[in-house]
Design a protein around this motif. Structure first.
Motif, PDB file in Angstrom:
ATOM      1  N   VAL A 351       3.341 -13.928  -4.937  1.00 43.42           N
ATOM      2  CA  VAL A 351       3.763 -12.727  -4.214  1.00 43.42           C
ATOM      3  C   VAL A 351       5.082 -12.243  -4.802  1.00 43.42           C
ATOM      4  CG1 VAL A 351       4.419 -11.751  -1.981  1.00 43.42           C
ATOM      5  CG2 VAL A 351       2.667 -13.540  -2.086  1.00 43.42           C
ATOM      6  N   VAL A 352       5.183 -10.957  -5.042  1.00 40.21           N
ATOM      7  CA  VAL A 352       6.439 -10.305  -5.414  1.00 40.21           C
ATOM      8  C   VAL A 352       6.969  -9.640  -4.152  1.00 40.21           C
ATOM      9  CG1 VAL A 352       7.566  -8.643  -6.938  1.00 40.21           C
ATOM     10  CG2 VAL A 352       5.560  -9.921  -7.739  1.00 40.21           C
ATOM     11  N   PHE A 353       8.191  -9.997  -3.749  1.00 35.92           N
ATOM     12  CA  PHE A 353       8.685  -9.582  -2.442  1.00 35.92           C
ATOM     13  C   PHE A 353       9.433  -8.252  -2.476  1.00 35.92           C
ATOM     14  CE2 PHE A 353       7.632 -13.974  -1.897  1.00 35.92           C
ATOM     15  CZ  PHE A 353       7.115 -14.023  -0.620  1.00 35.92           C
ATOM     16  N   THR A 354       8.780  -7.275  -3.085  1.00 38.05           N
ATOM     17  CA  THR A 354       9.203  -5.896  -2.866  1.00 38.05           C
ATOM     18  C   THR A 354       8.754  -5.508  -1.454  1.00 38.05           C
ATOM     19  OG1 THR A 354       7.142  -5.293  -3.980  1.00 38.05           O
ATOM     20  CG2 THR A 354       9.173  -5.164  -5.283  1.00 38.05           C
ATOM     21  N   ASP A 355       9.082  -4.302  -1.045  1.00 40.94           N
ATOM     22  CA  ASP A 355       8.623  -3.814   0.258  1.00 40.94           C
ATOM     23  C   ASP A 355       7.955  -2.464   0.028  1.00 40.94           C
ATOM     24  OD1 ASP A 355       8.184  -3.357   2.917  1.00 40.94           O
ATOM     25  OD2 ASP A 355      10.242  -2.749   3.368  1.00 40.94           O
ATOM     26  N   PRO A 356       6.619  -2.384   0.107  1.00 38.89           N
ATOM     27  CA  PRO A 356       5.713  -3.470   0.460  1.00 38.89           C
ATOM     28  C   PRO A 356       5.558  -4.472  -0.678  1.00 38.89           C
ATOM     29  CG  PRO A 356       4.450  -1.528  -0.157  1.00 38.89           C
ATOM     30  CD  PRO A 356       5.883  -1.100  -0.127  1.00 38.89           C
ATOM     31  N   PRO A 357       5.141  -5.703  -0.347  1.00 41.10           N
ATOM     32  CA  PRO A 357       4.998  -6.722  -1.375  1.00 41.10           C
ATOM     33  C   PRO A 357       3.753  -6.533  -2.226  1.00 41.10           C
ATOM     34  CG  PRO A 357       4.382  -7.600   0.769  1.00 41.10           C
ATOM     35  CD  PRO A 357       4.901  -6.220   1.008  1.00 41.10           C
ATOM     36  N   LEU A 358       3.798  -7.150  -3.407  1.00 45.10           N
ATOM     37  CA  LEU A 358       2.644  -7.233  -4.292  1.00 45.10           C
ATOM     38  C   LEU A 358       2.160  -8.674  -4.289  1.00 45.10           C
ATOM     39  CD1 LEU A 358       2.157  -5.808  -7.853  1.00 45.10           C
ATOM     40  CD2 LEU A 358       1.778  -8.230  -7.440  1.00 45.10           C
ATOM     41  N   ALA A 359       0.862  -8.878  -4.083  1.00 48.84           N
ATOM     42  CA  ALA A 359       0.295 -10.227  -4.087  1.00 48.84           C
ATOM     43  C   ALA A 359      -0.912 -10.246  -5.007  1.00 48.84           C
ATOM     44  CB  ALA A 359      -0.122 -10.639  -2.666  1.00 48.84           C
ATOM     45  N   ARG A 360      -1.093 -11.377  -5.699  1.00 47.70           N
ATOM     46  CA  ARG A 360      -2.252 -11.475  -6.591  1.00 47.70           C
ATOM     47  C   ARG A 360      -2.731 -12.905  -6.676  1.00 47.70           C
ATOM     48  NH1 ARG A 360      -3.727 -11.417 -12.236  1.00 47.70           N
ATOM     49  NH2 ARG A 360      -1.695 -10.981 -13.143  1.00 47.70           N
ATOM     50  N   VAL A 361      -4.064 -13.066  -6.829  1.00 46.52           N
ATOM     51  CA  VAL A 361      -4.673 -14.365  -7.082  1.00 46.52           C
ATOM     52  C   VAL A 361      -5.867 -14.140  -8.000  1.00 46.52           C
ATOM     53  CG1 VAL A 361      -6.198 -14.291  -5.055  1.00 46.52           C
ATOM     54  CG2 VAL A 361      -5.531 -16.501  -6.035  1.00 46.52           C
ATOM     55  N   GLY A 362      -6.088 -15.048  -8.932  1.00 41.28           N
ATOM     56  CA  GLY A 362      -7.213 -14.925  -9.844  1.00 41.28           C
ATOM     57  C   GLY A 362      -7.001 -13.867 -10.900  1.00 41.28           C
ATOM     58  N   LEU A 363      -8.111 -13.363 -11.439  1.00 36.95           N
ATOM     59  CA  LEU A 363      -8.050 -12.430 -12.558  1.00 36.95           C
ATOM     60  C   LEU A 363      -7.664 -11.026 -12.105  1.00 36.95           C
ATOM     61  CD1 LEU A 363     -11.307 -13.330 -14.557  1.00 36.95           C
ATOM     62  CD2 LEU A 363      -8.956 -14.004 -15.092  1.00 36.95           C
ATOM     63  N   SER A 364      -6.858 -10.370 -12.933  1.00 38.62           N
ATOM     64  CA  SER A 364      -6.650  -8.935 -12.766  1.00 38.62           C
ATOM     65  C   SER A 364      -7.749  -8.200 -13.520  1.00 38.62           C
ATOM     66  CB  SER A 364      -5.286  -8.530 -13.317  1.00 38.62           C
ATOM     67  OG  SER A 364      -5.268  -8.681 -14.734  1.00 38.62           O
ATOM     68  N   GLU A 365      -7.817  -6.903 -13.321  1.00 41.08           N
ATOM     69  CA  GLU A 365      -8.822  -6.110 -14.034  1.00 41.08           C
ATOM     70  C   GLU A 365      -8.617  -6.211 -15.541  1.00 41.08           C
ATOM     71  OE1 GLU A 365     -10.582  -1.517 -14.179  1.00 41.08           O
ATOM     72  OE2 GLU A 365      -8.823  -1.997 -12.944  1.00 41.08           O
ATOM     73  N   GLN A 366      -7.348  -6.096 -16.005  1.00 42.46           N
ATOM     74  CA  GLN A 366      -7.100  -6.135 -17.447  1.00 42.46           C
ATOM     75  C   GLN A 366      -7.358  -7.523 -18.023  1.00 42.46           C
ATOM     76  OE1 GLN A 366      -3.076  -5.054 -18.431  1.00 42.46           O
ATOM     77  NE2 GLN A 366      -2.152  -6.814 -17.393  1.00 42.46           N
ATOM     78  N   GLY A 411     -10.977 -12.214  -8.593  1.00 43.00           N
ATOM     79  CA  GLY A 411      -9.559 -11.929  -8.445  1.00 43.00           C
ATOM     80  C   GLY A 411      -9.302 -10.885  -7.377  1.00 43.00           C
ATOM     81  N   PHE A 412      -8.052 -10.838  -6.947  1.00 41.16           N
ATOM     82  CA  PHE A 412      -7.648  -9.900  -5.894  1.00 41.16           C
ATOM     83  C   PHE A 412      -6.181  -9.567  -6.093  1.00 41.16           C
ATOM     84  CE2 PHE A 412      -5.632  -9.326  -1.686  1.00 41.16           C
ATOM     85  CZ  PHE A 412      -6.362  -8.250  -1.195  1.00 41.16           C
ATOM     86  N   SER A 413      -5.846  -8.311  -5.929  1.00 37.61           N
ATOM     87  CA  SER A 413      -4.442  -7.901  -5.935  1.00 37.61           C
ATOM     88  C   SER A 413      -4.238  -6.895  -4.815  1.00 37.61           C
ATOM     89  CB  SER A 413      -4.030  -7.307  -7.286  1.00 37.61           C
ATOM     90  OG  SER A 413      -4.835  -6.190  -7.599  1.00 37.61           O
ATOM     91  N   MET A 414      -3.022  -6.858  -4.338  1.00 39.07           N
ATOM     92  CA  MET A 414      -2.729  -5.957  -3.223  1.00 39.07           C
ATOM     93  C   MET A 414      -1.260  -5.587  -3.236  1.00 39.07           C
ATOM     94  SD  MET A 414      -3.234  -6.678   0.853  1.00 39.07           S
ATOM     95  CE  MET A 414      -2.319  -5.730   2.090  1.00 39.07           C
ATOM     96  N   ILE A 415      -0.997  -4.329  -3.047  1.00 40.67           N
ATOM     97  CA  ILE A 415       0.338  -3.838  -2.735  1.00 40.67           C
ATOM     98  C   ILE A 415       0.242  -3.254  -1.340  1.00 40.67           C
ATOM     99  CG2 ILE A 415       2.168  -2.207  -3.306  1.00 40.67           C
ATOM    100  CD1 ILE A 415       1.126  -2.285  -6.217  1.00 40.67           C
ATOM    101  N   GLY A 416       0.939  -3.853  -0.393  1.00 38.82           N
ATOM    102  CA  GLY A 416       0.845  -3.368   0.973  1.00 38.82           C
ATOM    103  C   GLY A 416       1.454  -4.340   1.954  1.00 38.82           C
ATOM    104  N   SER A 417       1.595  -3.877   3.177  1.00 38.14           N
ATOM    105  CA  SER A 417       2.148  -4.703   4.235  1.00 38.14           C
ATOM    106  C   SER A 417       1.348  -5.994   4.377  1.00 38.14           C
ATOM    107  CB  SER A 417       2.106  -3.911   5.551  1.00 38.14           C
ATOM    108  OG  SER A 417       2.493  -4.717   6.640  1.00 38.14           O
ATOM    109  N   GLU A 418       2.058  -7.117   4.478  1.00 42.30           N
ATOM    110  CA  GLU A 418       1.454  -8.434   4.688  1.00 42.30           C
ATOM    111  C   GLU A 418       0.515  -8.831   3.551  1.00 42.30           C
ATOM    112  OE1 GLU A 418      -0.038  -8.857   8.758  1.00 42.30           O
ATOM    113  OE2 GLU A 418       1.287  -7.231   9.366  1.00 42.30           O
ATOM    114  N   ALA A 419       0.801  -8.369   2.338  1.00 43.75           N
ATOM    115  CA  ALA A 419      -0.087  -8.621   1.206  1.00 43.75           C
ATOM    116  C   ALA A 419      -0.290 -10.110   0.960  1.00 43.75           C
ATOM    117  CB  ALA A 419       0.459  -7.950  -0.054  1.00 43.75           C
ATOM    118  N   GLY A 420       0.770 -10.896   1.078  1.00 44.18           N
ATOM    119  CA  GLY A 420       0.639 -12.330   0.839  1.00 44.18           C
ATOM    120  C   GLY A 420      -0.288 -13.009   1.824  1.00 44.18           C
ATOM    121  N   GLU A 421      -0.242 -12.582   3.074  1.00 45.85           N
ATOM    122  CA  GLU A 421      -1.093 -13.194   4.092  1.00 45.85           C
ATOM    123  C   GLU A 421      -2.559 -12.802   3.881  1.00 45.85           C
ATOM    124  OE1 GLU A 421       0.708 -15.210   5.821  1.00 45.85           O
ATOM    125  OE2 GLU A 421       2.580 -14.334   5.103  1.00 45.85           O
ATOM    126  N   VAL A 422      -2.789 -11.537   3.525  1.00 42.76           N
ATOM    127  CA  VAL A 422      -4.157 -11.086   3.278  1.00 42.76           C
ATOM    128  C   VAL A 422      -4.722 -11.784   2.042  1.00 42.76           C
ATOM    129  CG1 VAL A 422      -5.613  -9.083   2.764  1.00 42.76           C
ATOM    130  CG2 VAL A 422      -3.720  -8.874   4.391  1.00 42.76           C
TER     131      VAL A 422
END
Length: 464
Positions: A351-366, A411-422
């Motif tokens: 998780v990158v703790f910007t606001d909103p945070p960025l979270a990622r697991v597994g492969l990205s699209e690239q 893989g999954f990535s998310m920029i948004g509220s509570e991204a790490g929890e999701v």
């Protein structure tokens, strides 16, 4: 040379994985010594993860207060007291130190504050912080020495006495204009935090996007969010020289596609990467090999090239996250006991703790494209997640990478509220080998951010 004190295990460095191993082995009846030169508990609770997130949270509170009128709360003029921000952070650090000292006491592992240097195989000479020398030998040795901020070879940079994240977290004032060299994870977190404390902020990034390991759409969204808060971002900007002194007046000359320009500010923060703390500790005396980047060479079991020597965390090239160091501890713990745990089968989130945070697991699209893995991609704007209608946290998106050949989530990535929890929900599904329709059709509580996983996964294109 005087007679060495004998231990079952000697651990150099008290970072997250090393201290966990020390406490476990101490409670198991082993004679354990941990050598730490500066920070009780390592960098994470003292100068890195916890302190930075502490101050970032203070910055988020400042941001919310400044924007309180939007939610119906009327306030007067808002000003940040950076002395109190730092004091709050330091209070947390002090509590962490007390916790760690008690944990060492209860486990029976001995914490030795001093600088360790190998003088032979599995033998350390320690210059104690309060004076004197101790010579320690272990049946087994664990290296947990971590990394430090890289300072690039730019003319005038060393003389400018630039901040790293360590010094930036000690500031008792908000810089009038903070220049950040580096648009990686640390750079963007700190840039947003100081902007919310009231600083003007400019990020200088040599690459074509922020956070170079992320998909372009994620980098563009983070840049849009930062720019919306008034942060200037220069991409494809190569620093050429630095003049002045950070904390007074400082300028950075950069080469861009449009030519050379000068950025003038009051303070300079360097956040361009990390260097392993492997130089000058006598690893050659111990027969411990390094790789081409200066990290300790280990196999997938975290064994170094010298028998009886292990390494944990960033110093051996493990991904630079505290939770990975904790897993390194588990691997070394089990393998010391005859197990067969490995590092090459892990699913590592972050998780990158910007606001909103960025979270990622597994492969990205690239990454999927680069590895030639056929995949289906689905995205969902956070504005389509119903909870954001109530909270006005509409920035960002969810994105999932699904195998084109079956229904596995890759893989999954998310920029948004509570991204790490999701993200943790997706990680659990991936670990369980759950096909994405199972999660798509799950009954997820309303009104939550995780509820957005349903419509996201409904957007996955069918297999062709």
């Amino acid at each position: 040379m005087s007679q060495a004190e004998h231990f079952d295990i000697v651990i150099l460095g008290s970072g997250q994985g090393g201290k966990q191993l020390a406490w476990h082995l101490g409670r198991s009846g082993k004679k354990v010594a941990v050598v730490e030169r500066r920070w009780v508990g390592g960098a994470c609770p003292a100068v890195a993860c916890l302190p930075s997130k502490n101050e970032i949270w203070s910055a988020r509170v400042a941001h919310l207060v400044r924007n309180a009128a939007h939610f119906g709360s009327l306030t007067g003029a808002v000003k940040t007291d950076m002395g109190k921000v730092r004091a709050r952070k330091q209070g947390m650090v002090d509590r962490e130190i007390a916790f760690h000292l008690n944990a060492y006491k209860e486990s029976g592992a001995e914490l030795i504050m001093g600088s360790g240097h190998f003088v032979g195989p599995k033998t350390l000479q320690v210059a104690l912080n309060d004076g004197g020398i101790r010579l320690l030998a272990g049946d087994e040795v664990v290296l947990n020495v971590g990394t430090h901020a890289a300072i690039p070879d730019i003319a005038g940079l060393k003389a400018a006495r630039a901040l790293t994240h360590i010094e930036a977290l000690e500031l008792d004032y908000a810089p009038s204009h903070l220049i950040v060299l580096g648009g990686g994870y640390v750079g963007v977190e700190m840039a947003q935090g100081f902007r919310r404390f009231g600083s003007r902020v400019t990020i200088i990034e040599p690459g074509r996007q922020l956070m170079g390991r992320e998909d372009a759409d994620a980098a563009e969204e983070i840049q849009r969010i930062l720019s919306g808060e008034g942060i200037d971002v220069l991409l494809n900007a190569q620093p050429v020289s630095v003049h002045g002194v950070s904390g007074d007046t400082v300028s950075v000359s950069v080469r861009t596609l449009k030519g050379e320009e000068k950025i003038e500010g009051s303070d300079l923060l360097v956040a361009v990467g990390r260097v392993a703390n492997t130089a000058g500790i006598g690893l050659d005396e111990a027969g411990i090999e390094l790789d081409a980047r200066g990290f300790i060479r280990v196999n997938e079991r975290l064994q170094a090239t010298t028998p009886g020597v292990w390494a944990i965390g960033e110093c051996c090239g493990s991904p630079q996250f505290t939770h990975v160091s904790v897993d390194d501890f588990r691997i070394v713990r089990d393998n010391m006991a005859g197990g067969t745990r490995r590092t090459d089968d892990r699913l590592i989130p972050y998780v990158v703790f910007t606001d909103p945070p960025l979270a990622r697991v597994g492969l990205s699209e690239q990454e999927a494209k680069r590895q030639g893995i056929p995949a289906r991609i689905a995205k969902l704007p956070m504005s389509h997640v119903l909870r954001t209608e109530a909270t006005d946290e509409t920035d960002g998106f969810m994105k999932v990478v699904v195998s084109a050949n079956d229904d596995r989530i890759l893989g999954f990535s998310m920029i948004g509220s509570e991204a790490g929890e999701v993200m943790a929900v997706i990680q659990a599904a991936m670990l369980a080998g759950l096909p994405y329709p199972k999660l798509r059709d799950a009954v997820i509580a309303h009104l939550t951010i995780a509820e957005g996983l349903g419509p996201l996964l409904a957007n996955v294109p069918p297999r062709s």
